[in-house]
Design an enzyme around this catalytic site. Structure first.
Site, PDB file in Angstrom:
ATOM      1  N   HIS A   1      92.761 172.721 -84.934  1.00 11.77           N
ATOM      2  CA  HIS A   1      93.510 172.823 -86.202  1.00 11.77           C
ATOM      3  C   HIS A   1      92.688 173.549 -87.273  1.00 11.77           C
ATOM      4  CE1 HIS A   1      96.224 169.743 -84.476  1.00 11.77           C
ATOM      5  NE2 HIS A   1      95.085 169.217 -84.041  1.00 11.77           N
TER       6      HIS A   1
ATOM      7  N   SER B   1      85.525 199.440 -99.702  1.00 13.79           N
ATOM      8  CA  SER B   1      86.737 199.526-100.514  1.00 13.79           C
ATOM      9  C   SER B   1      86.552 200.641-101.523  1.00 13.79           C
ATOM     10  CB  SER B   1      86.948 198.191-101.235  1.00 13.79           C
ATOM     11  OG  SER B   1      87.702 198.384-102.409  1.00 13.79           O
TER      12      SER B   1
ATOM     13  N   LYS C   1      82.619 195.274-101.342  1.00 12.14           N
ATOM     14  CA  LYS C   1      83.357 194.964-100.106  1.00 12.14           C
ATOM     15  C   LYS C   1      82.793 195.638 -98.856  1.00 12.14           C
ATOM     16  CE  LYS C   1      86.820 192.968 -99.729  1.00 12.14           C
ATOM     17  NZ  LYS C   1      88.173 193.363-100.082  1.00 12.14           N
TER      18      LYS C   1
ATOM     19  N   GLU D   1      90.433 193.967 -87.531  1.00 11.47           N
ATOM     20  CA  GLU D   1      91.758 193.907 -88.165  1.00 11.47           C
ATOM     21  C   GLU D   1      92.739 194.863 -87.483  1.00 11.47           C
ATOM     22  OE1 GLU D   1      91.484 192.866 -92.791  1.00 11.47           O
ATOM     23  OE2 GLU D   1      90.221 194.534 -92.225  1.00 11.47           O
TER      24      GLU D   1
END
Ligand code: ARG
Length: 464
Positions: A160, A281, A287, A294
């Site tokens: 979980h 970024s 970043k 991804e």
């Protein structure tokens, strides 16, 4: 791409094809990818026609030379594909006649584009399955390399997405390995059904020429010859099977991606991804984005889409060949490219992931990951598991209140909860004690995981 209009089938036609229809029905814009397999298939067919005396031997030899020269033109980037010639098959056949003259017109004897394309797609897919299987192996070796270095690195195992029990990092990586093992088994199994020769089925009913299908099969290294001509020219279940196995593989890669993305976030900090696999970024200077995982996670969507496209394409088609099947190529080609790019990306990146053992350990120590060990300890002292569970639950509540770990509770507090607890409890409350206790086959004890890695290595070496 040019548009020539020397149709190979225009005998019965009294007007030229509408320009839009010509473009609409053409497939050469994508099926040119099958070219070298089309040529292989044609060389085998011509060889058989010659050996069976269906065409003269010197005609067969001229055809084979012509096809070999066409392959060279294609390799050199000198071949001119024409939309007017519709597909890869007719482009190559027309080029053959251009090269060797009328002798080239004998190639299509006893054959149809229907059995030809089914053969090409199977050869193409077989080739790529073999390449994908090799790429899976490279990735598996990368996983084993990383796992070997981390059989004692303790991290929290989750259920979980909550800290559940400690595991060693290598055990987590070996879970990924097990997924890949099944993925490659599925592809090997799918390959068996791909590797069946349709050629000889001709348009749908077979041919009236005395062909030798076994010879063609052996020339092209097919294990079997298709048993029914109607089925062989029409069904694309083998491509659906491949995209299904590929979808499962991508589903696995998307799960790993998700974990890598989470672990690389500052909130987890379990790993660092090498800079060369990340991007920045354009606005936020701090970043470092995990673009590769991804994208792999995102690209799984393309392969799932291809699976559904192919299923829908095949659904309700009456026997035998229908032009619908021309739509099988793009999803198949795209799936193959996607899977192989993703495997390549992961194969390069995974062995270079930088684990952060301290952060993993801290997270495991923070989450009461040894609570089950304490319950098991009480069971060994004669307390029924349900009662032990309750006692430990109360101790966890106390620890939460005091903002300490179970192992930091004084013995008096522990004994207040259960008189069966004695000093030896602190051994089971350590992370090392917890993982070492799970030493059965399939468990997370470091020595068990080391054995699992050694066995996996042996199996990989044997399969080379
Ligand atoms: N380009 C076609 C395909 O991909 C080749 C077979 C065409 N056969 C036909 N009878 N029109 O399926």
């Amino acid at each position: 791409m040019t548009s020539r209009n020397e149709k190979l089938w225009d005998g019965r036609f009294s007007e030229t094809t509408d320009a839009f229809v010509e473009a609409f029905t053409a497939s050469v814009g994508f099926d040119f990818e099958l070219a070298s397999f089309d040529i292989q298939g044609s060389i085998a067919h011509a060889t058989m026609l010659g050996r069976c005396n269906i065409i003269p031997k010197d005609t067969a030899a001229a055809i084979i030379n012509g096809l070999t020269a066409i392959q060279e033109d294609i390799d050199a980037g000198e071949f001119k594909w024409s939309v007017g010639l519709e597909d890869v098959h007719m482009n190559i056949e027309a080029a053959l006649t251009e090269k060797i003259g009328d002798l080239g017109k004998a190639l299509h004897t006893g054959r149809s584009r229907n059995d030809q394309v089914a053969t090409d797609v199977r050869l193409y897919l077989r080739h790529h399955i073999d390449q994908i299987l090799e790429q899976i192996k490279i990735l598996q070796r990368g996983l084993l390399q990383l796992a070997s270095a981390h059989t004692d690195t303790i991290m929290p195992g989750f259920t979980h997405l909550q800290v559940a029990q400690p595991v060693v990092f290598a055990h987590h990586l070996m879970a990924w390995f097990a997924m890949l093992r099944r993925d490659s088994e599925r592809l090997v199994d799918c390959r068996r059904r791909v590797n069946v020769l349709p050629l000889g089925s001709a348009a749908l009913a077979g041919t009236s020429f005395p062909i030798d299908r076994e010879l063609v099969a052996s020339l092209l290294s097919f294990d079997e010859v298709s048993e029914n001509s109607l089925d062989a020219v029409s069904d694309r279940d083998f491509a659906i099977e491949f995209t299904s196995a590929a979808s499962l593989l991508m589903m696995h890669l998307s799960r790993w991606s998700e974990e890598l993305i989470l672990w690389a976030s500052p909130q987890y900090g379990f790993i660092e991804l090498p800079d060369r696999f990340c991007t920045g970024s354009s606005i936020m200077p701090q970043k470092k984005n995990p673009d590769v995982p991804e994208l792999v996670r995102g690209k799984s969507a393309r392969v799932f889409g291809s699976l559904i496209t192919l299923l829908t394409l095949m659904k309700s088609q009456p026997l035998a060949y229908n032009k619908d099947n021309q739509e099988d190529k793009e999803p198949l080609i795209d799936s193959i490219k996607t899977v192989s790019d993703c495997l390549r990306a992961f194969g390069d990146m995974l062995p270079n992931v930088i684990p952060k053992p301290e952060a993993m350990r801290e997270a495991a120590a923070r989450g009461f990951a040894t609570a089950t060990d304490l319950a098991d300890y009480l069971v060994r002292k004669g307390i029924p598991f349900r009662d032990a569970h309750h006692v430990v639950g109360q101790l966890v509540a106390t620890a939460v209140q005091q903002n300490v770990d179970l192992s930091e509770l004084p013995i008096e507090t522990l004994q207040l909860a259960s008189a069966s607890i004695s000093e030896d409890v602190y051994q089971v409350l350590t992370l090392e004690g917890s993982v070492a206790a799970r030493a059965h086959y399939g468990g997370t004890a470091p020595k068990t995981v080391r054995a699992a890695i050694a066995q996996a290595k042996r199996q990989l070496d044997e399969s080379d």
